[in-house]
Motif scaffolding. Sequence first.
Motif, PDB file in Angstrom:
ATOM      1  N   CYS A  74       0.838  -1.129  -0.104  1.00  0.00           N
ATOM      2  CA  CYS A  74       0.034   0.077   0.096  1.00  0.00           C
ATOM      3  C   CYS A  74       0.914   1.221   0.211  1.00  0.00           C
ATOM      4  CB  CYS A  74      -0.902   0.072   1.255  1.00  0.00           C
ATOM      5  SG  CYS A  74      -2.131  -1.335   1.034  1.00  0.00           S
ATOM      6  N   HIS A  75       1.979   1.356   0.762  1.00  0.00           N
ATOM      7  CA  HIS A  75       2.832   2.218   0.648  1.00  0.00           C
ATOM      8  C   HIS A  75       3.403   2.593  -0.672  1.00  0.00           C
ATOM      9  CE1 HIS A  75       3.016   2.443   5.379  1.00  0.00           C
ATOM     10  NE2 HIS A  75       2.897   3.830   4.966  1.00  0.00           N
ATOM     11  N   GLU A  76       3.922   1.616  -1.087  1.00  0.00           N
ATOM     12  CA  GLU A  76       4.473   1.301  -2.442  1.00  0.00           C
ATOM     13  C   GLU A  76       3.571   2.173  -3.440  1.00  0.00           C
ATOM     14  OE1 GLU A  76       6.028  -1.539  -6.166  1.00  0.00           O
ATOM     15  OE2 GLU A  76       5.172  -2.216  -3.974  1.00  0.00           O
ATOM     16  N   ALA A  77       2.418   1.681  -3.476  1.00  0.00           N
ATOM     17  CA  ALA A  77       1.522   2.280  -4.605  1.00  0.00           C
ATOM     18  C   ALA A  77       1.035   3.648  -4.463  1.00  0.00           C
ATOM     19  CB  ALA A  77       0.163   1.187  -4.495  1.00  0.00           C
ATOM     20  N   ALA A  78       1.120   4.101  -3.011  1.00  0.00           N
ATOM     21  CA  ALA A  78       0.469   5.368  -2.778  1.00  0.00           C
ATOM     22  C   ALA A  78       1.533   6.530  -2.856  1.00  0.00           C
ATOM     23  CB  ALA A  78       0.127   5.511  -1.260  1.00  0.00           C
ATOM     24  N   LYS A  79       2.743   5.957  -2.866  1.00  0.00           N
ATOM     25  CA  LYS A  79       3.803   7.045  -2.868  1.00  0.00           C
ATOM     26  C   LYS A  79       3.749   8.112  -4.282  1.00  0.00           C
ATOM     27  CE  LYS A  79       7.856   4.961  -2.233  1.00  0.00           C
ATOM     28  NZ  LYS A  79       8.921   4.311  -2.432  1.00  0.00           N
ATOM     29  N   GLY A  80       3.795   9.331  -3.911  1.00  0.00           N
ATOM     30  CA  GLY A  80       3.713  10.217  -4.972  1.00  0.00           C
ATOM     31  C   GLY A  80       2.433  10.637  -5.597  1.00  0.00           C
ATOM     32  N   VAL A  81       1.437   9.954  -5.243  1.00  0.00           N
ATOM     33  CA  VAL A  81       0.014  10.167  -5.800  1.00  0.00           C
ATOM     34  C   VAL A  81      -0.586  11.283  -5.342  1.00  0.00           C
ATOM     35  CG1 VAL A  81      -0.060   7.700  -6.457  1.00  0.00           C
ATOM     36  CG2 VAL A  81      -1.416   8.719  -4.345  1.00  0.00           C
ATOM     37  N   ASN A 107     -11.717  -6.000   3.659  1.00  0.00           N
ATOM     38  CA  ASN A 107     -12.662  -4.679   3.705  1.00  0.00           C
ATOM     39  C   ASN A 107     -12.310  -3.920   4.616  1.00  0.00           C
ATOM     40  OD1 ASN A 107     -13.654  -6.118   1.613  1.00  0.00           O
ATOM     41  ND2 ASN A 107     -15.714  -6.121   2.399  1.00  0.00           N
ATOM     42  N   VAL A 108     -11.676  -4.570   5.863  1.00  0.00           N
ATOM     43  CA  VAL A 108     -11.382  -3.380   7.219  1.00  0.00           C
ATOM     44  C   VAL A 108      -9.838  -3.444   7.229  1.00  0.00           C
ATOM     45  CG1 VAL A 108     -11.567  -3.305   9.591  1.00  0.00           C
ATOM     46  CG2 VAL A 108     -13.633  -4.224   8.353  1.00  0.00           C
ATOM     47  N   SER A 109      -9.156  -4.465   7.492  1.00  0.00           N
ATOM     48  CA  SER A 109      -7.956  -4.234   7.637  1.00  0.00           C
ATOM     49  C   SER A 109      -6.989  -3.834   6.385  1.00  0.00           C
ATOM     50  CB  SER A 109      -7.013  -5.660   7.927  1.00  0.00           C
ATOM     51  OG  SER A 109      -7.563  -6.102   9.084  1.00  0.00           O
ATOM     52  N   GLY A 110      -7.442  -4.233   5.204  1.00  0.00           N
ATOM     53  CA  GLY A 110      -6.905  -3.805   3.795  1.00  0.00           C
ATOM     54  C   GLY A 110      -7.415  -2.194   3.806  1.00  0.00           C
ATOM     55  N   PHE A 111      -8.484  -1.712   4.215  1.00  0.00           N
ATOM     56  CA  PHE A 111      -8.930  -0.316   4.058  1.00  0.00           C
ATOM     57  C   PHE A 111      -8.153   0.463   4.809  1.00  0.00           C
ATOM     58  CE2 PHE A 111     -11.619   3.224   5.582  1.00  0.00           C
ATOM     59  CZ  PHE A 111     -12.104   3.697   4.145  1.00  0.00           C
ATOM     60  N   LEU A 112      -7.815  -0.168   6.266  1.00  0.00           N
ATOM     61  CA  LEU A 112      -6.868   0.816   7.094  1.00  0.00           C
ATOM     62  C   LEU A 112      -5.540   0.882   6.582  1.00  0.00           C
ATOM     63  CD1 LEU A 112      -6.686   1.901   9.758  1.00  0.00           C
ATOM     64  CD2 LEU A 112      -6.602  -0.311  11.002  1.00  0.00           C
ATOM     65  N   ASN A 113      -5.065  -0.150   6.102  1.00  0.00           N
ATOM     66  CA  ASN A 113      -3.820  -0.028   5.465  1.00  0.00           C
ATOM     67  C   ASN A 113      -3.740   1.061   4.456  1.00  0.00           C
ATOM     68  OD1 ASN A 113      -2.599  -2.230   6.718  1.00  0.00           O
ATOM     69  ND2 ASN A 113      -3.048  -3.667   5.114  1.00  0.00           N
ATOM     70  N   MET A 114      -4.596   1.160   3.516  1.00  0.00           N
ATOM     71  CA  MET A 114      -4.688   2.142   2.635  1.00  0.00           C
ATOM     72  C   MET A 114      -4.880   3.728   3.181  1.00  0.00           C
ATOM     73  SD  MET A 114      -4.133   0.947  -0.387  1.00  0.00           S
ATOM     74  CE  MET A 114      -4.196   2.670  -0.952  1.00  0.00           C
ATOM     75  N   LEU A 115      -5.612   3.691   4.143  1.00  0.00           N
ATOM     76  CA  LEU A 115      -5.551   4.933   4.813  1.00  0.00           C
ATOM     77  C   LEU A 115      -4.313   5.373   5.495  1.00  0.00           C
ATOM     78  CD1 LEU A 115      -9.182   4.878   6.919  1.00  0.00           C
ATOM     79  CD2 LEU A 115      -8.480   6.214   4.939  1.00  0.00           C
ATOM     80  N   VAL A 116      -3.701   4.465   6.004  1.00  0.00           N
ATOM     81  CA  VAL A 116      -2.506   4.739   6.588  1.00  0.00           C
ATOM     82  C   VAL A 116      -1.312   5.152   5.808  1.00  0.00           C
ATOM     83  CG1 VAL A 116      -0.243   3.925   7.959  1.00  0.00           C
ATOM     84  CG2 VAL A 116      -2.580   3.192   8.808  1.00  0.00           C
ATOM     85  N   ALA A 117      -1.548   4.351   4.237  1.00  0.00           N
ATOM     86  CA  ALA A 117      -0.666   4.732   3.408  1.00  0.00           C
ATOM     87  C   ALA A 117      -1.063   6.137   2.581  1.00  0.00           C
ATOM     88  CB  ALA A 117      -0.781   3.806   2.099  1.00  0.00           C
ATOM     89  N   ALA A 118      -2.384   6.359   2.598  1.00  0.00           N
ATOM     90  CA  ALA A 118      -2.900   7.875   2.113  1.00  0.00           C
ATOM     91  C   ALA A 118      -2.302   8.746   3.093  1.00  0.00           C
ATOM     92  CB  ALA A 118      -4.109   7.768   1.916  1.00  0.00           C
ATOM     93  N   ARG A 119      -2.222   8.612   4.439  1.00  0.00           N
ATOM     94  CA  ARG A 119      -1.747   9.696   5.185  1.00  0.00           C
ATOM     95  C   ARG A 119      -0.521   9.726   5.219  1.00  0.00           C
ATOM     96  NH1 ARG A 119      -1.165   7.234  11.074  1.00  0.00           N
ATOM     97  NH2 ARG A 119       0.765   6.450  10.062  1.00  0.00           N
ATOM     98  N   ASP A 120       0.548   8.611   5.288  1.00  0.00           N
ATOM     99  CA  ASP A 120       1.899   8.874   4.987  1.00  0.00           C
ATOM    100  C   ASP A 120       2.232   9.512   3.755  1.00  0.00           C
ATOM    101  OD1 ASP A 120       1.713   7.706   7.631  1.00  0.00           O
ATOM    102  OD2 ASP A 120       2.569   5.833   7.062  1.00  0.00           O
ATOM    103  N   ALA A 121       1.597   9.254   2.728  1.00  0.00           N
ATOM    104  CA  ALA A 121       1.847  10.038   1.382  1.00  0.00           C
ATOM    105  C   ALA A 121       1.415  11.204   1.361  1.00  0.00           C
ATOM    106  CB  ALA A 121       1.450   8.841   0.244  1.00  0.00           C
ATOM    107  N   LYS A 122       0.620  11.554   2.230  1.00  0.00           N
ATOM    108  CA  LYS A 122      -0.025  13.014   1.997  1.00  0.00           C
ATOM    109  C   LYS A 122      -0.828  13.354   0.915  1.00  0.00           C
ATOM    110  CE  LYS A 122       3.464  15.221   5.169  1.00  0.00           C
ATOM    111  NZ  LYS A 122       3.988  14.031   5.861  1.00  0.00           N
ATOM    112  N   VAL A 123      -1.501  12.671   0.481  1.00  0.00           N
ATOM    113  CA  VAL A 123      -2.338  12.516  -0.627  1.00  0.00           C
ATOM    114  C   VAL A 123      -3.633  13.555  -0.268  1.00  0.00           C
ATOM    115  CG1 VAL A 123      -2.233   9.923  -1.163  1.00  0.00           C
ATOM    116  CG2 VAL A 123      -4.187  10.821   0.024  1.00  0.00           C
TER     117      VAL A 123
END
Length: 332
Positions: A74-81, A107-123
Amino acid sequence: MVKERFPQLSSSKVLVTGGAGFIGSNLCETLLALEAEVICLDNFSTGKKENLSIFIDNPRFTLIEGDIRDLGTCHEAAKGVDFILHEAALGSVPRSLKDPITSNDVNVSGFLNMLVAARDAKVKRFIYAASSSTYGDSENLPKIENVIGKPLSPYAITKYVNELYAEIFKNAYDLDTIGLRYFNVFGRKQDPNGAYAAVIPKFVIQLMNYESPVINGDGTYSRDFTYIDNVIQMNLLALTVESGDALNEVYNTAFGDRTNLLELTSLLKEYLSEYDSKIAEVPIKHGPNRPGDIPHSLASVEKAKSKLGYDPQYDIRTGLKEAVNWYWNNLQ
């Protein structure tokens, strides 16, 4: 028309999770047509590589094969977006009743991972697929966003938890989100096969093969069937709306009308019969009601119209004609 309405997306970089799925691949295609840079993250558990075939070689398209249950991916995918359209999920009420653990993991753990990745990538903004199943046992019609009932399935619980997590991430980390409560989406690229196929593509392929569709119950259960292009419009509006009041909300994503299953099968037979007259004679069968199914679903789309400028163009008849034409030309 779409390009003129959303020119600001031409210079953006958008991650679409579940981008090889039915809704995700249509979003990828539209964003590429708008000249955005698109990253697709999919593990192909339900998505299909053939859904990507018409744009897989586009230089502005990147495919990452991976799973949202892995935080590193998730972090890799969200980088720079700039934006994330989170479509990845395990749908289907029956699937969640059979295997609630996997539905929750994705749907829950995966969703939370994506939220964390979005937060860290500052989308800039995180748009996610919510669900009309969140209304649960509420009998109110039409469904209004701030009035929900108790969930009727593990799937419904997971989608409600998504909304709660999104609210927390705004309050705790200032991540802007918008949730789109999808109502029975249908259209091109929706898979007609498999145990958990949606009713419209499943009935279409059965009728094309002269097989009798089986309606669960007496056929009077109704749904707000929503054509894919209405859903695409909602996602684009959610990406680009400038009013701060429109952010960090959930919106019904529907047409705002309902059709029962008897009416639906009648329309399908009518439109398919234009290609093959024998389909008009295929009989309809009835089976028991499904556990977890609500009798009626109808969305109010007034909030989306007022806050996002939503203007759905496809009612059930217009959408079904488009969908039937696509299935006839692609599944023969």
